[in-house]
Design an enzyme around this catalytic site. Structure first.
Site, PDB file in Angstrom:
ATOM      1  N   GLU A 255      64.753 -32.076 -92.862  1.00 34.61           N
ATOM      2  CA  GLU A 255      65.615 -30.756 -92.461  1.00 34.61           C
ATOM      3  C   GLU A 255      65.219 -30.539 -90.997  1.00 34.61           C
ATOM      4  O   GLU A 255      64.215 -29.866 -90.855  1.00 34.61           O
ATOM      5  CB  GLU A 255      65.081 -29.793 -93.520  1.00 34.61           C
ATOM      6  CG  GLU A 255      66.103 -28.775 -93.870  1.00 34.61           C
ATOM      7  CD  GLU A 255      65.923 -27.408 -93.195  1.00 34.61           C
ATOM      8  OE1 GLU A 255      66.347 -27.256 -91.934  1.00 34.61           O
ATOM      9  OE2 GLU A 255      65.469 -26.614 -93.832  1.00 34.61           O
ATOM     10  N   CYS A 289      66.303 -21.078 -91.127  1.00 34.67           N
ATOM     11  CA  CYS A 289      67.105 -22.251 -90.722  1.00 34.67           C
ATOM     12  C   CYS A 289      68.816 -22.482 -91.457  1.00 34.67           C
ATOM     13  O   CYS A 289      69.695 -22.827 -90.654  1.00 34.67           O
ATOM     14  CB  CYS A 289      66.457 -23.581 -91.239  1.00 34.67           C
ATOM     15  SG  CYS A 289      66.312 -23.568 -93.222  1.00 34.67           S
TER      16      CYS A 289
END
Length: 510
Positions: A255, A289
């Site tokens: 990720e 994020c």
């Protein structure tokens, strides 16, 4: 130099382990708001990492052997420990990240549903299922199940040091794996707290273990022979992770961050859209994020939206006092990144409606809202990871979708539209999209979490997150005398003719 923070979970009898206990170098965890030492932790070298992984091998076999029901019971007990001490854990998160205590408690609370969901649904998602064999192989039965890989390495981030790594750890544990966890060097105390709490409900074996240190420790974990590695961080570090894992063909989940867009259609609820943009962009000092960094607003409601955003941002303030809604930048180098992005935007014709270069301090960054920023400026192309928003006027939602998709990232997105929300959401190139809310997908345990492009690959959460840490085991078993002798050199011409006839009947009309 101080010992581990007093807010960590109470000590329990240590589980079985063969990890060396010789003295090692140490590093300090610091409060980003003050620079005060929060705790001291070892810098684990390759030898210690390898020993930790070796200890996890035996633990993995034992843990897998407990079965779904017992593992689920232990995981729910772990969630219970976390729940009863939620404020204690939030204290550790606050001390190491600087985020407000209420935000830290929210982060912890959101992970509890994920632990419960994984514990409950692992048997159904991963357990053995019979599948159809088809007519040609009708003399067989067939089944598939998802078996644990063994030992999973998890390298966690500092911005959400509970929620994000547990998205991998929890699902890997529910699937029957042992886990070796390396938290960020900025939040080792959070990692230690979580591992200690787990040991209270699983004292028999080192099923979840901690290693601490810097990049070399993470590289050692990549090269240690773990069966899979999950990483959350920057795309640049993600490439290094993949390179290190390639030598042992260790599969990875990456990720790698995002540059998420929020779209506001002409029929959107402007007050709610503005609130979502401000919270999505400014919460956790913008260090999210899946936070909002770019906003594209239909020209018919642009002025109204901008006025509402301005109204909401003006009272926000970054600080270390209880009244501040925004905390410090956790990583010392991040203010420079934010400063560079704002400077580039202003130099290229952008305007700061709120904030600007003067908003960037040594530890704290005050909220900044930028308009008229060129689409190819750093503030629109690179992950800023600070409390900033760029807001752009668009003629229609087709233009908004095009601009949202004009990114090398593809993690999350947000759409506010009364009539076209789901349609627009499907058109955005991202792993996840929230409609008329922000970041909602992360809090829904049954939904997969992950991205595409430089945002990475693989998924945590949901059924996909459970399967991510397993391998598919297929079994075909003959259950009656063979109807056609196909897999033998004794196959006859009659067998061949029968197969051709059957294939023609089944597929010839295609």
């Amino acid at each position: 130099m101080t010992s581990a923070p007093e807010t960590s979970a109470p000590e329990t009898s240590a589980p079985e382990t063969s990890v060396p206990t010789t003295a090692v170098a140490t590093f300090e965890s610091l409060d980003p708001a003050t620079g005060d030492v929060v705790g001291t932790y070892p810098i684990d070298d390759a030898e210690r990492v390898n020993a930790t992984v070796a200890a996890a091998r035996d633990a993995a076999d034992w843990w897998a052997g407990l079965g779904f029901a017992e593992r689920g019971k232990r995981l729910r007990a772990w969630a219970g420990v976390i729940t009863r001490r939620i404020n204690q854990l939030a204290d550790v998160v606050h001390a190491e990240t600087g985020k407000p205590h209420s935000d830290a408690a929210l982060e912890v609370a959101l992970v509890l549903d994920h632990i419960s969901w994984a514990a409950k649904h692992a048997p159904k998602v991963l357990g053995r299922k019979r599948v159809s064999t088809g007519l040609v192989m009708s003399d067989h039965s067939a089944s598939v199940e998802y078996r644990p890989m063994g030992v999973v390495g998890v390298i966690g981030p500092w911005n959400y040091p509970v929620f994000t790594p547990l998205g991998s750890i929890t699902y890997a544990l529910a699937a029957g794996n042992a886990v070796v966890f390396k938290p960020s060097e900025y939040t080792p105390g959070v990692g230690a707290w979580l591992v200690d709490a787990f040991a209270q409900v699983v004292p028999e074996k080192p099923v979840l273990q901690l290693i601490t240190g810097f990049g070399a420790t993470g590289e050692a974990l990549c090269r240690s022979g773990v069966d899979k590695l999950a990483f959350t961080g920057s795309p640049a570090t993600g490439r290094k992770i993949m390179h290190a894992c390639a030598d042992t063909l260790t599969p990875v989940v990456i990720e790698g961050g995002g540059k998420d867009a929020l779209l506001v259609d002409a029929d959107a609820d402007i007050a709610k859209a503005a609130d979502a943009a401000v919270w999505g962009g400014m919460a956790n000092a913008g260090q999210t994020c899946v936070g909002v960094e770019r906003v594209y607003v239909h020209e018919r409601v642009y002025d109204e939206f901008l006025d509402k955003v301005t109204e909401l941002v003006e009272p926000l303030r970054a600080g270390s006092d209880a009244a501040a809604k925004i905390g410090p930048m956790t990583m010392p180098s991040q203010p420079d990144v934010v400063r560079r992005h704002i400077a580039d935007a202003l130099q290229r014709g952008g305007r700061a409606i709120i904030g600007g270069l003067g908003a960037v301090g040594e530890r704290f960054v005050q909220p900044t809202v930028l308009v008229d920023v060129p689409s190819d400026s750093l503030a629109n192309t690179d992950e800023t990871f600070g409390p900033t928003l760029t807001i752009a006027r668009v003629a229609n939602m087709d233009e908004a979708v095009r601009l949202a998709n004009d990114s090398r990232y593809g993690l999350g997105a947000t759409v506010f539209s009364k009539k076209r929300g789901k349609e627009l959401a499907r058109r955005i190139r991202s792993g996840m999209t929230a409609v008329n809310s922000v970041i909602a997908f992360a809090a829904i345990p049954s939904l997969p979490f992950g991205g595409i492009g430089e945002s990475g690959f693989g998924r945590i959460h949901g059924p996909d997150g459970l399967r991510e840490f397993t391998y598919a085991k297929a079994v075909a078993s003959r259950r009656m005398p063979g109807l056609m002798n196909l897999t033998s050199f004794a196959r006859t011409a009659a067998n061949d003719k029968n197969l051709t006839t059957l294939a023609t009947l089944l597929h010839g009309r295609g």
